[in-house]
Scaffold this motif. Structure first.
Motif, PDB file in Angstrom:
ATOM      1  N   MET A   1      54.800  34.555  25.988  1.00  0.00           N
ATOM      2  CA  MET A   1      53.944  35.730  25.862  1.00  0.00           C
ATOM      3  C   MET A   1      52.559  35.284  25.440  1.00  0.00           C
ATOM      4  O   MET A   1      52.414  34.321  24.699  1.00  0.00           O
ATOM      5  CB  MET A   1      54.516  36.712  24.836  1.00  0.00           C
ATOM      6  N   VAL A   2      51.560  36.024  25.910  1.00  0.00           N
ATOM      7  CA  VAL A   2      50.177  35.743  25.530  1.00  0.00           C
ATOM      8  C   VAL A   2      49.576  37.020  24.968  1.00  0.00           C
ATOM      9  O   VAL A   2      49.597  38.066  25.619  1.00  0.00           O
ATOM     10  CB  VAL A   2      49.345  35.245  26.726  1.00  0.00           C
ATOM     11  N   SER A   3      49.064  36.921  23.741  1.00  0.00           N
ATOM     12  CA  SER A   3      48.391  38.044  23.082  1.00  0.00           C
ATOM     13  C   SER A   3      47.140  37.484  22.429  1.00  0.00           C
ATOM     14  O   SER A   3      47.146  37.096  21.259  1.00  0.00           O
ATOM     15  CB  SER A   3      49.317  38.692  22.039  1.00  0.00           C
ATOM     16  N   VAL A   4      46.053  37.428  23.194  1.00  0.00           N
ATOM     17  CA  VAL A   4      44.852  36.715  22.764  1.00  0.00           C
ATOM     18  C   VAL A   4      44.220  37.342  21.531  1.00  0.00           C
ATOM     19  O   VAL A   4      43.986  36.691  20.523  1.00  0.00           O
ATOM     20  CB  VAL A   4      43.811  36.655  23.906  1.00  0.00           C
ATOM     21  N   HIS A   5      43.935  38.643  21.605  1.00  0.00           N
ATOM     22  CA  HIS A   5      43.000  39.222  20.628  1.00  0.00           C
ATOM     23  C   HIS A   5      43.645  39.695  19.341  1.00  0.00           C
ATOM     24  O   HIS A   5      42.941  40.018  18.391  1.00  0.00           O
ATOM     25  CB  HIS A   5      42.190  40.354  21.268  1.00  0.00           C
TER      26      HIS A   5
ATOM     27  N   LEU B   1      42.533  40.673  28.488  1.00  0.00           N
ATOM     28  CA  LEU B   1      42.064  39.341  28.090  1.00  0.00           C
ATOM     29  C   LEU B   1      43.180  38.308  28.260  1.00  0.00           C
ATOM     30  O   LEU B   1      42.969  37.218  28.788  1.00  0.00           O
ATOM     31  CB  LEU B   1      41.587  39.364  26.636  1.00  0.00           C
ATOM     32  N   SER B   2      44.365  38.671  27.812  1.00  0.00           N
ATOM     33  CA  SER B   2      45.515  37.768  27.948  1.00  0.00           C
ATOM     34  C   SER B   2      45.886  37.578  29.411  1.00  0.00           C
ATOM     35  O   SER B   2      46.336  36.497  29.823  1.00  0.00           O
ATOM     36  CB  SER B   2      46.706  38.331  27.174  1.00  0.00           C
ATOM     37  N   GLY B   3      45.707  38.643  30.204  1.00  0.00           N
ATOM     38  CA  GLY B   3      46.009  38.537  31.624  1.00  0.00           C
ATOM     39  C   GLY B   3      45.158  37.494  32.315  1.00  0.00           C
ATOM     40  O   GLY B   3      45.627  36.781  33.218  1.00  0.00           O
ATOM     41  N   GLN B   4      43.898  37.365  31.907  1.00  0.00           N
ATOM     42  CA  GLN B   4      43.024  36.344  32.479  1.00  0.00           C
ATOM     43  C   GLN B   4      43.551  34.943  32.173  1.00  0.00           C
ATOM     44  O   GLN B   4      43.519  34.052  33.021  1.00  0.00           O
ATOM     45  CB  GLN B   4      41.603  36.510  31.926  1.00  0.00           C
ATOM     46  N   VAL B   5      44.031  34.755  30.951  1.00  0.00           N
ATOM     47  CA  VAL B   5      44.600  33.456  30.564  1.00  0.00           C
ATOM     48  C   VAL B   5      45.906  33.202  31.301  1.00  0.00           C
ATOM     49  O   VAL B   5      46.136  32.123  31.868  1.00  0.00           O
ATOM     50  CB  VAL B   5      44.829  33.417  29.035  1.00  0.00           C
TER      51      VAL B   5
ATOM     52  N   VAL C   1      54.998  29.772  37.815  1.00  0.00           N
ATOM     53  CA  VAL C   1      55.988  30.723  37.313  1.00  0.00           C
ATOM     54  C   VAL C   1      55.429  32.132  37.490  1.00  0.00           C
ATOM     55  O   VAL C   1      54.220  32.318  37.654  1.00  0.00           O
ATOM     56  CB  VAL C   1      56.317  30.472  35.824  1.00  0.00           C
ATOM     57  N   PRO C   2      56.279  33.160  37.471  1.00  0.00           N
ATOM     58  CA  PRO C   2      55.792  34.531  37.664  1.00  0.00           C
ATOM     59  C   PRO C   2      54.923  35.006  36.508  1.00  0.00           C
ATOM     60  O   PRO C   2      55.149  34.642  35.348  1.00  0.00           O
ATOM     61  CB  PRO C   2      57.073  35.359  37.778  1.00  0.00           C
ATOM     62  N   LEU C   3      53.932  35.834  36.858  1.00  0.00           N
ATOM     63  CA  LEU C   3      53.063  36.469  35.867  1.00  0.00           C
ATOM     64  C   LEU C   3      53.437  37.941  35.768  1.00  0.00           C
ATOM     65  O   LEU C   3      53.364  38.679  36.752  1.00  0.00           O
ATOM     66  CB  LEU C   3      51.595  36.332  36.274  1.00  0.00           C
ATOM     67  N   VAL C   4      53.836  38.365  34.570  1.00  0.00           N
ATOM     68  CA  VAL C   4      54.139  39.767  34.266  1.00  0.00           C
ATOM     69  C   VAL C   4      53.079  40.248  33.293  1.00  0.00           C
ATOM     70  O   VAL C   4      52.773  39.556  32.310  1.00  0.00           O
ATOM     71  CB  VAL C   4      55.551  39.920  33.663  1.00  0.00           C
ATOM     72  N   HIS C   5      52.513  41.403  33.547  1.00  0.00           N
ATOM     73  CA  HIS C   5      51.415  41.873  32.698  1.00  0.00           C
ATOM     74  C   HIS C   5      51.629  43.308  32.244  1.00  0.00           C
ATOM     75  O   HIS C   5      52.010  44.176  33.027  1.00  0.00           O
ATOM     76  CB  HIS C   5      50.082  41.778  33.441  1.00  0.00           C
ATOM     77  N   THR C   6      51.354  43.547  30.953  1.00  0.00           N
ATOM     78  CA  THR C   6      51.320  44.894  30.382  1.00  0.00           C
ATOM     79  C   THR C   6      49.898  45.168  29.934  1.00  0.00           C
ATOM     80  O   THR C   6      49.359  44.440  29.096  1.00  0.00           O
ATOM     81  CB  THR C   6      52.280  45.021  29.182  1.00  0.00           C
TER      82      THR C   6
END
Length: 417
Positions: free
Chosen positions: A1-5, A109-113, A123-128
């Motif tokens: 998971m990516v949660s930048v901010h 922001l995390s989606g860009q990363v 690998v697959p990218l899943v975005h919320t």
């Protein structure tokens, strides 16, 4: 998971920490209980933070250095995405090849990363999204600043590149398709959950019955004593970040329209502007309701549940909400919710069953709705019972199982590409 901010370990209710923090952490916990190993990448905001933290079994948090530790809010972070992405790729380079099966990103922001990382790792990218700039700009609070064009372009890019998009409600799914031209086949509706073992009615165990009026009154008096709240006043609670988007000013102005104002208890800190709380208190002074407003800092969920139980109503006057976790958690404690009829709140709050949906943000409308409910204890009791039943629609285990299905579907989409 990516949660930048914002880190899922931060206390929600102030700065940039809010419902997304709860979402990422609780979803990760539920996934871990189902046997999924979760690693969360977030930006380091203190030099003392460990680079890698095993938060609990199955969940690892990785703090990436990108820009100064303090003094940046999310509007400053686009300039740090290159540094953050480099840190993510560098951390993964120490893992065996094929370590990750899916990248799930949160907020644009995390989606860009994640876009770059998923391409690099194949690998697959899943975005919320959590919030959408176009939707937010269409429902701005008076005086609030619109989201910049750069964010809209960034969201469009993430939508185009994601193998799966997760919406919290059917309304959000429609916004993605209509406003961002998302492929409907890649949009999946997965409602967030509520921890139904923590957020329970006063006097009831997990999934237990809602207590009777006499028991509820006794428990409420005891809770108020413990929380240093007036035992005999009617209390309306606002829990969340103090910012124009969330609409606490609507409630302050509504107090000025009421013949017998309740106590408005605000649990939250400033967001966006550091002076937001002082501005809210100044508005109360100008409206002549200073003695009816109490502002306290945000609290952990183990304490928040007692506040929900101790008050008469929970108010959610937001101008936009993709879901509305506060409303769902409050309902799980058996407390009726008065919410703006916007976004995901129209799904979470069942009008006339678990609470009341307000059609606009006019202080006079809110004053009338709040006054009518506060004057009708039997109706509040009926709504309270309905609130708990309504909240039981949302559970994190159910959300996690649905999310795993999304991940599997995204993997097939990725393979097809």
């Amino acid at each position: 998971m990516v949660s930048v901010h914002t880190s899922p370990l931060e206390q929600p209710g102030t700065g940039d920490a809010g419902g997304m923090n709860v979402y990422v952490l609780e979803l990760s916990r539920a996934l871990a209980r189902l046997g999924v190993q979760v690693e969360i990448y977030t930006r380091a905001t203190m030099s003392a933070q460990p680079k890698v933290l095993d938060a609990e079994p199955g969940i690892r948090v990785v703090h990436i250095s990108a820009g100064p530790y303090e003094g940046l809010d999310k509007n400053d972070l686009p300039g740090q995405l290159c540094a953050f992405t480099a840190g993510v790729l560098r951390a993964e380079a120490h893992r065996p090849e094929g370590w990750y099966d899916v990248v799930h990103t949160h907020y644009w922001l995390s989606g860009q990363v994640g876009w770059l990382a998923a391409e690099r790792w194949d690998v697959p990218l899943v975005h919320t999204m959590h919030t959408l700039a176009r939707v937010k700009n269409a429902a701005l609070a008076p005086g609030d600043a619109p989201e910049p064009l750069g964010r809209i372009i960034g969201e469009e890019q993430v939508v185009a590149e994601s193998d799966a998009l997760v919406a919290s409600t059917p309304e959000e799914a429609e916004d993605l398709v209509r406003g961002y031209h998302a492929d409907p086949a890649r949009v999946h509706v997965v409602p967030p959950g509520v921890d139904l073992d923590v957020f329970t009615p006063a006097g009831a165990g997990p999934a237990g019955p809602v207590p009777g009026l006499a028991d509820l009154a006794a428990d409420r008096r005891s809770l108020r004593e413990r929380l240093s709240l007036p035992p005999d006043r009617q209390i309306v609670l606002f829990a969340g970040r103090v910012q124009l988007l969330k609409g606490p000013d609507v409630l302050v102005r509504a107090l000025g329209e009421m013949d017998e104002p309740p106590l408005l208890l605000v649990l939250g800190g400033p967001s966006g502007r550091r002076t937001a709380v002082r501005e809210l208190e100044a508005l109360a002074y100008q409206t002549g309701v200073t003695e009816h407003l109490v502002v306290r800092p945000p609290v952990p969920r183990e304490v928040l549940v007692d506040y929900f139980r101790a008050v008469d109503l929970v108010a959610v006057p937001s101008h936009n909400e993709s879901f509305g976790l506060v409303a769902a958690e409050a309902q799980a404690t058996g407390t009726p919710v008065v919410a703006a009829a916007v976004g995901g709140l129209r799904t979470v709050v069942e009008d006339g069953v678990s609470g009341v949906l307000v059609p606009d943000h006019e202080p006079s409308t809110w004053a009338r709705v709040l006054s009518d409910l506060l004057a009708d204890a039997p109706r509040r009791a009926v709504l309270g019972a309905g609130a708990r039943r309504s909240a039981e629609r949302f559970g994190w285990e159910r959300a996690a199982r649905q999310m795993i299905e999304v991940y599997e579907h995204a993997a097939k989409v990725r393979a097809g590409r």
